[in-house]
Design a protein around this motif. Sequence first.
Motif, PDB file in Angstrom:
ATOM      1  N   ASP A   8       0.854  -1.186   0.000  1.00 19.10           N
ATOM      2  CA  ASP A   8       0.000   0.000   0.000  1.00 19.10           C
ATOM      3  C   ASP A   8       0.892   1.238   0.000  1.00 19.10           C
ATOM      4  O   ASP A   8       1.454   1.600   1.031  1.00 19.10           O
ATOM      5  CB  ASP A   8      -0.910   0.001   1.227  1.00 19.10           C
ATOM      6  CG  ASP A   8      -1.890   1.165   1.236  1.00 19.10           C
ATOM      7  OD1 ASP A   8      -1.720   2.110   0.435  1.00 19.10           O
ATOM      8  OD2 ASP A   8      -2.817   1.124   2.042  1.00 19.10           O
ATOM      9  N   PRO A   9       1.042   1.887  -1.156  1.00 21.97           N
ATOM     10  CA  PRO A   9       1.929   3.050  -1.221  1.00 21.97           C
ATOM     11  C   PRO A   9       1.439   4.236  -0.383  1.00 21.97           C
ATOM     12  O   PRO A   9       2.239   5.037   0.078  1.00 21.97           O
ATOM     13  CB  PRO A   9       1.975   3.402  -2.705  1.00 21.97           C
ATOM     14  CG  PRO A   9       0.835   2.704  -3.329  1.00 21.97           C
ATOM     15  CD  PRO A   9       0.457   1.557  -2.442  1.00 21.97           C
ATOM     16  N   THR A  15       1.397  -5.979   3.385  1.00 24.03           N
ATOM     17  CA  THR A  15       0.624  -6.982   4.109  1.00 24.03           C
ATOM     18  C   THR A  15       1.051  -8.356   3.634  1.00 24.03           C
ATOM     19  O   THR A  15       1.150  -8.603   2.436  1.00 24.03           O
ATOM     20  CB  THR A  15      -0.883  -6.784   3.893  1.00 24.03           C
ATOM     21  OG1 THR A  15      -1.230  -5.478   4.350  1.00 24.03           O
ATOM     22  CG2 THR A  15      -1.693  -7.823   4.651  1.00 24.03           C
ATOM     23  N   HIS A  16       1.332  -9.209   4.583  1.00 21.24           N
ATOM     24  CA  HIS A  16       1.771 -10.594   4.346  1.00 21.24           C
ATOM     25  C   HIS A  16       0.629 -11.474   4.839  1.00 21.24           C
ATOM     26  O   HIS A  16       0.312 -11.468   6.017  1.00 21.24           O
ATOM     27  CB  HIS A  16       3.052 -10.824   5.139  1.00 21.24           C
ATOM     28  CG  HIS A  16       3.699 -12.145   4.924  1.00 21.24           C
ATOM     29  ND1 HIS A  16       4.867 -12.461   5.558  1.00 21.24           N
ATOM     30  CD2 HIS A  16       3.394 -13.224   4.170  1.00 21.24           C
ATOM     31  CE1 HIS A  16       5.245 -13.677   5.207  1.00 21.24           C
ATOM     32  NE2 HIS A  16       4.356 -14.153   4.372  1.00 21.24           N
ATOM     33  N   PRO A  26       5.179  -1.706   8.363  1.00 19.56           N
ATOM     34  CA  PRO A  26       5.765  -0.606   7.576  1.00 19.56           C
ATOM     35  C   PRO A  26       6.824  -1.164   6.618  1.00 19.56           C
ATOM     36  O   PRO A  26       7.511  -2.147   6.942  1.00 19.56           O
ATOM     37  CB  PRO A  26       6.424   0.287   8.629  1.00 19.56           C
ATOM     38  CG  PRO A  26       6.142  -0.299   9.955  1.00 19.56           C
ATOM     39  CD  PRO A  26       5.480  -1.615   9.778  1.00 19.56           C
ATOM     40  N   LEU A  27       6.948  -0.544   5.469  1.00 18.01           N
ATOM     41  CA  LEU A  27       7.952  -0.996   4.498  1.00 18.01           C
ATOM     42  C   LEU A  27       9.362  -0.948   5.058  1.00 18.01           C
ATOM     43  O   LEU A  27      10.223  -1.716   4.627  1.00 18.01           O
ATOM     44  CB  LEU A  27       7.871  -0.157   3.221  1.00 18.01           C
ATOM     45  CG  LEU A  27       6.710  -0.488   2.302  1.00 18.01           C
ATOM     46  CD1 LEU A  27       6.613   0.543   1.192  1.00 18.01           C
ATOM     47  CD2 LEU A  27       6.842  -1.895   1.741  1.00 18.01           C
ATOM     48  N   THR A  28       9.597  -0.083   6.018  1.00 11.97           N
ATOM     49  CA  THR A  28      10.932  -0.003   6.615  1.00 11.97           C
ATOM     50  C   THR A  28      11.323  -1.315   7.301  1.00 11.97           C
ATOM     51  O   THR A  28      12.510  -1.571   7.502  1.00 11.97           O
ATOM     52  CB  THR A  28      10.999   1.131   7.647  1.00 11.97           C
ATOM     53  OG1 THR A  28       9.973   0.947   8.629  1.00 11.97           O
ATOM     54  CG2 THR A  28      10.843   2.493   6.979  1.00 11.97           C
ATOM     55  N   ARG A  29      10.349  -2.146   7.629  1.00 10.80           N
ATOM     56  CA  ARG A  29      10.634  -3.424   8.298  1.00 10.80           C
ATOM     57  C   ARG A  29      10.741  -4.596   7.317  1.00 10.80           C
ATOM     58  O   ARG A  29      11.006  -5.718   7.737  1.00 10.80           O
ATOM     59  CB  ARG A  29       9.547  -3.710   9.336  1.00 10.80           C
ATOM     60  CG  ARG A  29       9.592  -2.677  10.467  1.00 10.80           C
ATOM     61  CD  ARG A  29       8.753  -3.044  11.643  1.00 10.80           C
ATOM     62  NE  ARG A  29       9.193  -4.305  12.228  1.00 10.80           N
ATOM     63  CZ  ARG A  29       8.395  -5.085  12.961  1.00 10.80           C
ATOM     64  NH1 ARG A  29       7.154  -4.723  13.197  1.00 10.80           N
ATOM     65  NH2 ARG A  29       8.847  -6.213  13.458  1.00 10.80           N
ATOM     66  N   LEU A  58       8.712 -11.877  -0.482  1.00  6.96           N
ATOM     67  CA  LEU A  58       9.177 -10.670   0.207  1.00  6.96           C
ATOM     68  C   LEU A  58      10.361 -10.047  -0.522  1.00  6.96           C
ATOM     69  O   LEU A  58      10.439  -8.820  -0.665  1.00  6.96           O
ATOM     70  CB  LEU A  58       9.529 -10.990   1.657  1.00  6.96           C
ATOM     71  CG  LEU A  58       8.339 -11.366   2.552  1.00  6.96           C
ATOM     72  CD1 LEU A  58       8.835 -11.938   3.869  1.00  6.96           C
ATOM     73  CD2 LEU A  58       7.412 -10.186   2.767  1.00  6.96           C
ATOM     74  N   GLU A  59      11.286 -10.887  -1.008  1.00  7.65           N
ATOM     75  CA  GLU A  59      12.422 -10.366  -1.779  1.00  7.65           C
ATOM     76  C   GLU A  59      11.960  -9.723  -3.081  1.00  7.65           C
ATOM     77  O   GLU A  59      12.499  -8.697  -3.493  1.00  7.65           O
ATOM     78  CB  GLU A  59      13.434 -11.476  -2.050  1.00  7.65           C
ATOM     79  CG  GLU A  59      14.241 -11.874  -0.838  1.00  7.65           C
ATOM     80  CD  GLU A  59      15.249 -12.970  -1.125  1.00  7.65           C
ATOM     81  OE1 GLU A  59      15.176 -13.622  -2.187  1.00  7.65           O
ATOM     82  OE2 GLU A  59      16.133 -13.171  -0.262  1.00  7.65           O
ATOM     83  N   ALA A  60      10.965 -10.298  -3.718  1.00  3.64           N
ATOM     84  CA  ALA A  60      10.441  -9.730  -4.967  1.00  3.64           C
ATOM     85  C   ALA A  60       9.852  -8.343  -4.712  1.00  3.64           C
ATOM     86  O   ALA A  60      10.068  -7.414  -5.499  1.00  3.64           O
ATOM     87  CB  ALA A  60       9.398 -10.659  -5.575  1.00  3.64           C
ATOM     88  N   LEU A  61       9.129  -8.205  -3.611  1.00  5.40           N
ATOM     89  CA  LEU A  61       8.579  -6.886  -3.269  1.00  5.40           C
ATOM     90  C   LEU A  61       9.708  -5.899  -3.003  1.00  5.40           C
ATOM     91  O   LEU A  61       9.684  -4.775  -3.503  1.00  5.40           O
ATOM     92  CB  LEU A  61       7.658  -6.986  -2.048  1.00  5.40           C
ATOM     93  CG  LEU A  61       7.098  -5.654  -1.540  1.00  5.40           C
ATOM     94  CD1 LEU A  61       6.256  -4.965  -2.619  1.00  5.40           C
ATOM     95  CD2 LEU A  61       6.295  -5.867  -0.265  1.00  5.40           C
TER      96      LEU A  61
END
Length: 70
Positions: A8-9, A15-16, A26-29, A58-61
């Motif tokens: 979600d930008p 979300t996993h 958060p994307l920072t995590r 997760l790596e692809a994201l």
Amino acid sequence: MTLRITHDPETASFTHSKKAWSNSYPLTRLPEWIAFYKKQRLDFPVAGRVYDEDIAALEALARSLNIPFE
């Protein structure tokens, strides 16, 4: 296994989700969660390849968002 990773930008979060649960962070995590699943794979080899799908998604994201990870 049903795995879904969404981004979600607007909230700078991801979300996993799996069949029985879903969590947002958060994307920072994101690098922290990649490291967590890689450690799980090392610490619990009897689980086989169960963590591979999570790690790959997760790596692809992270790659798509240019977020560095190890």
